[in-house]
Design an enzyme around this catalytic site. Structure first.
Site, PDB file in Angstrom:
ATOM      1  N   GLY A   1     -33.260 -41.412   5.130  1.00 18.48           N
ATOM      2  CA  GLY A   1     -32.827 -42.725   5.616  1.00 18.48           C
ATOM      3  C   GLY A   1     -31.710 -42.527   6.611  1.00 18.48           C
ATOM      4  O   GLY A   1     -31.368 -41.394   6.952  1.00 18.48           O
ATOM      5  N   THR A   2     -31.154 -43.636   7.058  1.00 20.68           N
ATOM      6  CA  THR A   2     -30.006 -43.537   7.963  1.00 20.68           C
ATOM      7  C   THR A   2     -28.769 -43.125   7.173  1.00 20.68           C
ATOM      8  O   THR A   2     -28.811 -43.038   5.935  1.00 20.68           O
ATOM      9  CB  THR A   2     -29.693 -44.912   8.598  1.00 20.68           C
ATOM     10  OG1 THR A   2     -29.404 -45.814   7.532  1.00 20.68           O
ATOM     11  CG2 THR A   2     -30.837 -45.414   9.446  1.00 20.68           C
ATOM     12  N   MET A   3     -27.691 -42.932   7.868  1.00 19.57           N
ATOM     13  CA  MET A   3     -26.404 -42.798   7.188  1.00 19.57           C
ATOM     14  C   MET A   3     -26.149 -44.092   6.401  1.00 19.57           C
ATOM     15  O   MET A   3     -26.621 -45.163   6.769  1.00 19.57           O
ATOM     16  CB  MET A   3     -25.271 -42.604   8.221  1.00 19.57           C
ATOM     17  CG  MET A   3     -25.276 -41.256   8.899  1.00 19.57           C
ATOM     18  SD  MET A   3     -23.914 -41.090  10.096  1.00 19.57           S
ATOM     19  CE  MET A   3     -22.470 -41.055   8.994  1.00 19.57           C
ATOM     20  N   ASP A   4     -25.409 -43.973   5.312  1.00 19.62           N
ATOM     21  CA  ASP A   4     -24.899 -45.129   4.582  1.00 19.62           C
ATOM     22  C   ASP A   4     -25.989 -45.983   3.940  1.00 19.62           C
ATOM     23  O   ASP A   4     -25.807 -47.182   3.767  1.00 19.62           O
ATOM     24  CB  ASP A   4     -24.052 -45.994   5.552  1.00 19.62           C
ATOM     25  CG  ASP A   4     -23.133 -46.949   4.811  1.00 19.62           C
ATOM     26  OD1 ASP A   4     -22.753 -46.639   3.668  1.00 19.62           O
ATOM     27  OD2 ASP A   4     -22.806 -48.011   5.368  1.00 19.62           O
ATOM     28  N   CYS A   5     -27.150 -45.383   3.621  1.00 19.52           N
ATOM     29  CA  CYS A   5     -28.201 -46.194   2.983  1.00 19.52           C
ATOM     30  C   CYS A   5     -28.299 -45.896   1.490  1.00 19.52           C
ATOM     31  O   CYS A   5     -29.186 -46.433   0.819  1.00 19.52           O
ATOM     32  CB  CYS A   5     -29.542 -45.995   3.682  1.00 19.52           C
ATOM     33  SG  CYS A   5     -30.259 -44.375   3.392  1.00 19.52           S
TER      34      CYS A   5
ATOM     35  N   GLN B   1     -30.085 -32.269   5.930  1.00 16.86           N
ATOM     36  CA  GLN B   1     -30.287 -32.130   7.382  1.00 16.86           C
ATOM     37  C   GLN B   1     -29.504 -30.949   7.945  1.00 16.86           C
ATOM     38  O   GLN B   1     -29.846 -30.408   8.991  1.00 16.86           O
ATOM     39  CB  GLN B   1     -29.889 -33.426   8.124  1.00 16.86           C
ATOM     40  CG  GLN B   1     -28.405 -33.733   8.206  1.00 16.86           C
ATOM     41  CD  GLN B   1     -27.838 -34.450   6.996  1.00 16.86           C
ATOM     42  OE1 GLN B   1     -28.552 -34.685   6.031  1.00 16.86           O
ATOM     43  NE2 GLN B   1     -26.552 -34.802   7.043  1.00 16.86           N
TER      44      GLN B   1
ATOM     45  N   LYS C   1     -28.218 -42.541  -0.048  1.00 11.33           N
ATOM     46  CA  LYS C   1     -28.885 -41.278  -0.423  1.00 11.33           C
ATOM     47  C   LYS C   1     -28.071 -40.507  -1.461  1.00 11.33           C
ATOM     48  O   LYS C   1     -28.603 -40.052  -2.480  1.00 11.33           O
ATOM     49  CB  LYS C   1     -29.096 -40.384   0.817  1.00 11.33           C
ATOM     50  CG  LYS C   1     -29.919 -41.036   1.909  1.00 11.33           C
ATOM     51  CD  LYS C   1     -30.075 -40.136   3.111  1.00 11.33           C
ATOM     52  CE  LYS C   1     -28.778 -39.750   3.787  1.00 11.33           C
ATOM     53  NZ  LYS C   1     -28.017 -40.900   4.314  1.00 11.33           N
ATOM     54  N   SER C   2     -26.780 -40.340  -1.200  1.00 12.14           N
ATOM     55  CA  SER C   2     -25.956 -39.564  -2.136  1.00 12.14           C
ATOM     56  C   SER C   2     -25.817 -40.293  -3.466  1.00 12.14           C
ATOM     57  O   SER C   2     -25.765 -39.654  -4.529  1.00 12.14           O
ATOM     58  CB  SER C   2     -24.576 -39.285  -1.531  1.00 12.14           C
ATOM     59  OG  SER C   2     -24.717 -38.560  -0.339  1.00 12.14           O
TER      60      SER C   2
ATOM     61  N   GLU D   1     -27.212 -33.687   1.895  1.00  8.94           N
ATOM     62  CA  GLU D   1     -26.925 -33.357   3.313  1.00  8.94           C
ATOM     63  C   GLU D   1     -27.906 -32.272   3.780  1.00  8.94           C
ATOM     64  O   GLU D   1     -27.540 -31.334   4.489  1.00  8.94           O
ATOM     65  CB  GLU D   1     -25.461 -32.899   3.488  1.00  8.94           C
ATOM     66  CG  GLU D   1     -24.404 -33.843   2.957  1.00  8.94           C
ATOM     67  CD  GLU D   1     -24.295 -35.184   3.707  1.00  8.94           C
ATOM     68  OE1 GLU D   1     -24.978 -35.360   4.733  1.00  8.94           O
ATOM     69  OE2 GLU D   1     -23.548 -36.054   3.224  1.00  8.94           O
TER      70      GLU D   1
END
Ligand code: ADP
Ligand SMILES: Cc1cn([C@H]2C[C@H](O)[C@@H](COP(=O)(O)O)O2)c(=O)[nH]c1=O
Length: 218
Positions: free
Chosen positions: A9-13, A89, A15-16, A87
């Site tokens: 997903g994008t940042m801030d969606c 990516q 994931k973590s 992370e």
């Protein structure tokens, strides 16, 4: 069947946050995971969410063989019932191949989390390899939103709120406009027009920021 799953997903969606929830739910049932990360904003050897949760993790180094790391851990009597890689990516394509080997040769589920594309909307090499190898690519359900209200699908890098398209692929940072260099999630239209929230506010006369129906009337 064990799987290599890429949660993207994008940042801030979230994931973590999802990575921490998977870890919590499995460890609550007595399973033991091995958690990898690289360049988390909270610092070396940490997996952190913006909701405030954080856990320890193995910081993946350049050229580290993550398959060998898991095998070494198991051969010393350690347990690894599942593997989480946040992370992702930032991992090298070879390290993604090693995670796939963890699934195929060791029979361990691997859950990888990461953004697919960089601030120029180009694939990160690690994410490209995950798309190529994963059994499943899961797009997160919680939508991050562009300033216009549309679903955010792209990550912009900003300096002083303005989108930039030059620079190194990797610059650790946050979706925080108070930082000099920051990030903002945008829909494709506003990413391609380089219209961030700040430039939309400043450029009310720009055709880029007029609503679609207003544009079609002009
Ligand atoms: N104060 C808050 N209250 C509720 N939810 C929040 C808050 N701050 C952040 N979040 C949620 O956390 C998400 C970011 O989670 P995080 O796991 O850090 O994202 P990612 O790893 O995808 O960058 C946001 O999209 C939002 O849903
Ligand atoms: C778009 C983009 C992002 N990054 C960095 C910025 C953050 O440190 C991470 C993403 O973390 P998140 O938990 O998903 O918010 O990636 C980068 O280095 N280069 C980029 O182009």
């Amino acid at each position: 069947m064990p799987e290599l799953v890429f949660f993207s997903g994008t940042m801030d969606c979230g994931k973590s946050t999802l990575a921490l929830q998977i870890e919590h739910n499995r460890s609550a049932r007595g399973l033991q995971g091995m958690i990898f990360t690289r360049d988390d904003r909270a610092g070396e050897g940490k997996l952190s969410s913006r909701l405030g949760l954080v856990t320890d993790a193995v910081e993946v180094e350049d050229d580290q063989d993550v398959y060998a790391y898991v095998v070494d851990h198991l051969s010393k009597g350690g347990r690894a019932d599942y593997v989480i890689a946040d992370e992702a990516q930032f991992l090298a394509p070879e390290q993604i191949d090693q995670l796939a080997r963890v699934v195929d040769d060791l029979g361990i589920d691997v859950f990888a989390f990461g953004i697919t594309t960089d601030f120029r909307s180009k694939l990160f090499p690690g994410s490209q390899r995950l798309v190529e190898l994963a059994d499943r690519v899961e797009v997160l359900q919680v939508e991050a939103l562009c300033w216009c209200g549309a679903r955010a699908t792209h990550n912009a890098r900003t300096i002083g709120g303005r989108m930039v398209v030059e620079g190194a692929q990797v610059v650790v940072g946050d979706v925080d406009q108070s930082e000099d260099i920051g990030y903002e999630v945008l829909c494709r239209r506003h990413h391609s027009r380089r219209t961030t929230a700040a430039s939309a506010r400043a450029g009310v006369l720009s055709p880029d920021v007029l609503p679609v129906d207003a544009v079609s009337r002009t």
